[in-house]
Design an enzyme around this catalytic site. Structure first.
Site, short mmCIF file in Angstrom:
data_model
loop_
_atom_site.label_atom_id
_atom_site.label_comp_id
_atom_site.label_asym_id
_atom_site.label_seq_id
_atom_site.Cartn_x
_atom_site.Cartn_y
_atom_site.Cartn_z
N ASP A 38 0.37 -1.22 -0.47
CA ASP A 38 0.08 0.15 -0.04
C ASP A 38 1.37 1.75 0.40
O ASP A 38 0.47 1.75 -0.53
CB ASP A 38 -0.77 0.33 1.25
CG ASP A 38 -2.18 -1.35 0.43
OD1 ASP A 38 -2.17 -1.17 0.29
OD2 ASP A 38 -2.56 -1.52 1.95
N SER A 83 -12.64 -2.72 -5.30
CA SER A 83 -11.46 -2.79 -3.65
C SER A 83 -11.77 -2.76 -2.74
O SER A 83 -12.78 -1.01 -3.40
CB SER A 83 -10.60 -3.31 -4.05
OG SER A 83 -9.72 -2.04 -4.14
N LEU A 84 -11.42 -1.89 -1.47
CA LEU A 84 -11.27 -1.30 -0.75
C LEU A 84 -10.36 -0.76 -0.35
O LEU A 84 -9.46 -1.09 -0.84
CB LEU A 84 -12.11 -1.32 0.67
CG LEU A 84 -13.69 -2.93 0.50
CD1 LEU A 84 -13.74 -3.96 2.25
CD2 LEU A 84 -14.63 -1.94 0.49
N GLU A 113 -17.83 -5.76 9.75
CA GLU A 113 -17.48 -6.72 9.81
C GLU A 113 -16.06 -6.80 9.69
O GLU A 113 -14.91 -6.24 9.39
CB GLU A 113 -17.55 -7.45 8.39
CG GLU A 113 -19.51 -7.39 8.14
CD GLU A 113 -19.74 -7.14 7.16
OE1 GLU A 113 -19.11 -7.55 5.37
OE2 GLU A 113 -20.86 -6.39 5.83
N LYS A 323 -6.95 -1.62 8.52
CA LYS A 323 -5.85 -3.13 8.35
C LYS A 323 -5.38 -3.12 9.69
O LYS A 323 -4.59 -3.05 9.67
CB LYS A 323 -5.28 -3.09 7.36
CG LYS A 323 -5.38 -3.37 5.88
CD LYS A 323 -5.44 -4.61 5.27
CE LYS A 323 -5.79 -4.56 4.28
NZ LYS A 323 -4.49 -5.63 3.01
N CYS A 417 30.29 -28.17 11.69
CA CYS A 417 28.33 -29.26 11.76
C CYS A 417 27.96 -28.69 13.26
O CYS A 417 29.65 -29.32 13.77
CB CYS A 417 28.64 -30.16 11.06
SG CYS A 417 27.72 -31.07 11.14
N CYS A 441 28.19 -38.03 9.18
CA CYS A 441 27.45 -37.11 10.03
C CYS A 441 26.20 -37.41 9.59
O CYS A 441 25.28 -37.75 8.73
CB CYS A 441 27.65 -35.91 8.42
SG CYS A 441 26.38 -34.17 9.73
S1 IVH Z 1 -16.90 -6.22 0.96
C1 IVH Z 1 -17.32 -2.92 -2.58
N1 IVH Z 1 -16.82 -7.28 3.67
O1 IVH Z 1 -11.24 -6.92 1.13
C2 IVH Z 1 -16.97 -3.46 -1.22
N2 IVH Z 1 -14.97 -7.95 1.56
O2 IVH Z 1 -10.27 -4.92 -0.75
C3 IVH Z 1 -16.72 -5.17 -1.35
N3 IVH Z 1 -13.15 -8.64 1.85
O3 IVH Z 1 -12.52 -7.80 -2.84
C4 IVH Z 1 -15.82 -5.86 -0.49
N4 IVH Z 1 -13.63 -9.72 4.02
O4 IVH Z 1 -11.26 -9.76 -1.19
C5 IVH Z 1 -16.30 -6.95 1.74
N5 IVH Z 1 -16.40 -7.92 5.55
C6 IVH Z 1 -16.09 -7.70 3.99
C7 IVH Z 1 -14.24 -8.25 3.37
C8 IVH Z 1 -14.33 -8.31 1.42
C9 IVH Z 1 -12.49 -9.31 3.54
C10 IVH Z 1 -12.40 -8.47 0.84
C11 IVH Z 1 -12.64 -8.99 -0.15
C12 IVH Z 1 -12.49 -7.41 -0.98
C13 IVH Z 1 -11.24 -6.48 -0.63
C14 IVH Z 1 -11.73 -5.22 -0.24
#
Ligand code: IVH
Length: 692
Positions: A38, A83-84, A113, A323, A417, A441
């Site tokens: 990242d 992705s997030l 979650e 994270k 050794c 050995c």
């Molecule tokens: S929601 C648009 N919920 O994290 C939102 N993602 O970088 C869609 N992941 O691609 C994702 N646990 O592979 C969501 N409880 C959760 C998750 C989750 C793991 C992963 C997933 C996603 C990535 C996001």
């Protein structure tokens, strides 16, 4: 930074991020932490913002991530799989909350979650039946892995009765439980050992963590194999044209009523402070989960709010992930010990004052090799940081210099050794030290006999590692040829110490009549094992199963191999100088030669049986073939014929393929790909003509 420097850095970062994406998504073998990744991505994003004209048109900042593997049918996602955005600090979360509140003009509710550490999957259901399962791929197009997904017991093939839409998608995360991973990776390790790979190669090939294992499994072409590697799946988001509820929280409840597995570990939070509490709670509790998580996902609960906030090019504005940093602990280094492997390779291990880390007590950690000890600049009695980042075995990541005693001595790598005191050697360009005392050995000698009896070698399963070590330590056997001279009298009543891993204690066991009979029968039966496996069993360095097969086929018998020169051996396709050196060195050793002679007089197979000697030539030298479809002979026979004539078999179609050997009923996808790439498509007859 001037413009030229910015250009250089942007080029460099683009290449780096692309490489890491490839390692992560395609090879399932990341070589960098998420955090560091990242960091690189953010640096690239920042530079591209400053110098937009220098950004590459296909920059990884504009893509979700991965790429698609070549073998599966590819499917375009109806709703792109985004992705997030990632956050690592409270402040970044507060900033997110502020953005959301500003966007909405009011304070929203959030759902927290767990962020499951697996791989995203999108399932489509039509009339309550599972229609298709597609991986994320590049976010736009993914791989159709329906057959593999159907092996997952918690994914319903048919939903319970309910008011679900006629067609909808549900997304979730496929993962592997830690225990399953540990068990299967142990099996894989044993298989690799038996293939003759050395410690370093094994370390590289083992799956590093459950996520990689799950990802590697889902990409397998044979779903029967997939079924042997149990995966699991949590679902976390429903995609429909018309929402199934007003809020995400309610939609999860519905999904669970319809039969989907939704994790119980989610919570409705009234504000960002409740979100923080959730994050803290699970930072401590994550070690008790049976699977890995790498953070928490925070989603705005109300669907109308989500819609109002919308998306950026890559991420939704209504969700973010927090994270967790890799779990680490600090403890005192007590000493470094050195393990000696079958090939004499030395592995240094840090012995630590016991410390709790991610739910387990850690007493030992990997140090890999001398370079690593040098890099860490380890001193005696140092306080070290240990981390369990995705890896199975914890590793030492650094030293707390503030705690170093003023006159602590620097740790020098062992020169001898630890078992036989022979001076260690380090071959050119290799990171690993070796004990060269191959014939004296103990751990090497025992290791070699253990390798010899292994399942893929001589398969003497009535003998185990402890019996071998016991027989060796009592001086009854010194090498594997001695096994064939064992008598019942020598074995009956022999006492061994055995170690129970679970109870962490030793106990005594003595050999009874029945075990003795089994042992002797197993040894006797092994005389039927074909030559190529005998050759593999000898444990010649770098001669794994494939190389042993090639050598056996090429030379036909052990005498011819023993007489062969380095050039003779290296001339065989795909056998390099290093392997040839090792073969020549093995048979150049008088003791090894004598052992081979004794194996011969004991009646082991030391030549290829006649019907195994298929037609041999160099006619297909350097040519690669992909065999697909049904033929007059089995595909395995065809492949053997290709290899016997110097050709190479490959599993998939790429630009570099020379021929697609097409039989009846071959898949249309492969045919199309080969046509698109202008690869010659040949029939079985054409192929046989090539052999003349
Ligand atoms: S929601 C648009 N919920 O994290 C939102 N993602 O970088 C869609 N992941 O691609 C994702 N646990 O592979 C969501 N409880 C959760 C998750 C989750 C793991 C992963 C997933 C996603 C990535 C996001």
């Amino acid at each position: 930074m001037n413009e030229l420097e910015a250009k250089i850095r942007i080029d460099e970062l683009t290449a780096l991020v692309n490489k890491h994406n490839y390692n992560y998504y395609i090879l399932s073998q990341p070589t960098i932490s998420d955090f560091d990744f990242d960091y690189l991505l953010k640096e690239l994003e920042k530079l591209e913002k400053q110098y937009p004209h220098l950004a590459h048109p296909d920059s990884p900042t504009q893509k979700v991530g991965g790429d698609i593997t070549k073998e599966f049918n590819q499917v375009r996602h109806k709703y792109p799989m985004l992705s997030l955005g990632n956050t690592y600090t409270e402040q970044e979360l507060i900033d997110f909350d502020e953005r959301v509140r500003k966007g909405l003009g009011q304070a929203p509710e959030y759902v927290c979650e767990l962020k499951f550490d697996g791989l995203a999957i999108s399932l489509t259901y039509e009339d309550g039946k599972l229609l298709r399962a597609v991986t994320r791929g590049d976010g736009v197009v993914g791989d159709d892995v329906t057959t593999n997904i159907k092996t997952i017991k918690t994914i319903p093939h048919r939903l319970k009765p309910g008011n679900y839409p006629q067609i909808f998608e549900i997304r979730g995360e496929v993962f592997m439980h830690r225990k399953t991973f540990d068990k299967l990776n142990d099996v894989l390790k044993k298989e690799l050992e038996l293939k003759g790979l050395d410690e370093e190669e094994i370390r590289e090939r083992l799956y590093k963590n459950p996520r990689n294992f799950a990802s590697g499994t889902l990409k397998m072409q044979d779903s029967k194999e997939v079924a042997k590697r149990p995966l699991d799946c949590f679902l976390y988001f429903i995609y429909t044209d018309k929402p199934v509820a007003d809020s995400h929280f309610e939609s999860l409840k519905k999904a669970s009523e319809w039969g989907f597995q939704v994790s119980d570990h989610h919570q409705l939070c009234r504000d960002i402070h409740e979100v923080m509490q959730f994050i803290k709670r699970y930072e401590a509790a994550r070690a008790d989960l049976s699977y890995e998580i790498d953070g928490v996902v925070i989603k705005v609960n109300n669907f109308a709010h989500q819609q109002e906030l919308g998306f950026t090019a890559k991420n939704p504005r209504w969700a973010i992930s927090y994270k967790y940093k890799a779990q680490s602990a600090i403890t005192r280094l007590e000493k470094i010990t050195y393990q000696v492997g079958r090939t004499g390779a030395i592995t240094p291990v840090a012995n630590l004052a016991p410390v709790q880390l991610a739910g387990t007590t850690v007493k030992r950690a990997s140090l890999y090799n001398a370079d690593e000890i040098e890099r860490l600049d380890l001193h005696e009695g140092d306080w070290v940081f240990v981390e369990k980042g995705g890896e199975i075995i914890p590793k030492v990541t650094g030293v707390n210099l503030e705690k170093r005693l003023p006159n602590a001595h620097k740790i020098n790598y062992a020169t001898r050794c630890p078992v036989c005191q022979t001076v260690l050697i380090r071959k050119d360009a290799e990171a690993v030290h070796y004990c060269p005392n191959e014939t004296g050995c103990a751990p090497q000698l025992i290791g070699r006999i253990e390798h010899f009896i292994g399942r893929r070698a001589m398969n003497i399963d009535s003998l185990g590692g402890e019996t071998i070590a016991g027989l060796f330590n009592k001086g009854i056997i010194q090498n594997y040829a001695d096994l064939y001279e064992l008598s019942a009298e020598q074995l009956l009543g022999l006492e061994f110490e055995t170690y129970n891993n679970k109870k962490d204690q030793w106990s005594k066991r003595s050999l009874q009549q029945k075990s003795v009979e089994n042992i002797l029968k197993g040894i006797q039966d092994s005389k039927q094992v074909p030559f190529e496996r005998v050759l593999f069993a000898l444990g010649i360095r770098m001669v794994g199963e494939t190389v042993a097969k090639k050598l056996a086929k090429h030379f036909g018998n052990i005498e011819a191999i023993a007489k062969a020169t380095k050039d003779d051996i290296a001339a065989i396709y795909e056998i390099g100088d290093k392997i040839a050196d090792n073969v020549v060195a093995f048979f150049g050793n008088a003791e090894n030669l004598e052992i081979c002679l004794r194996l011969k007089s004991s009646g082991l197979n030391i030549e290829v049986e006649h019907d195994q000697l298929v037609q041999r030539s160099d006619k297909l030298q350097g040519k690669s073939f992909c065999v697909s479809g049904v033929f007059s002979m089995s595909r395995d026979e065809l492949k053997a014929l290709i290899e016997a004539n110097g050709g190479r078999n490959v599993g998939s179609i790429s630009k570099s393929l020379n021929y697609l050997l097409a039989g009846d009923k071959m898949g249309p996808e492969k045919l199309k790909k080969a046509t698109d790439l202008n690869i010659p498509i040949i029939s079985e007859e054409d192929f046989l003509l090539m052999l003349g």
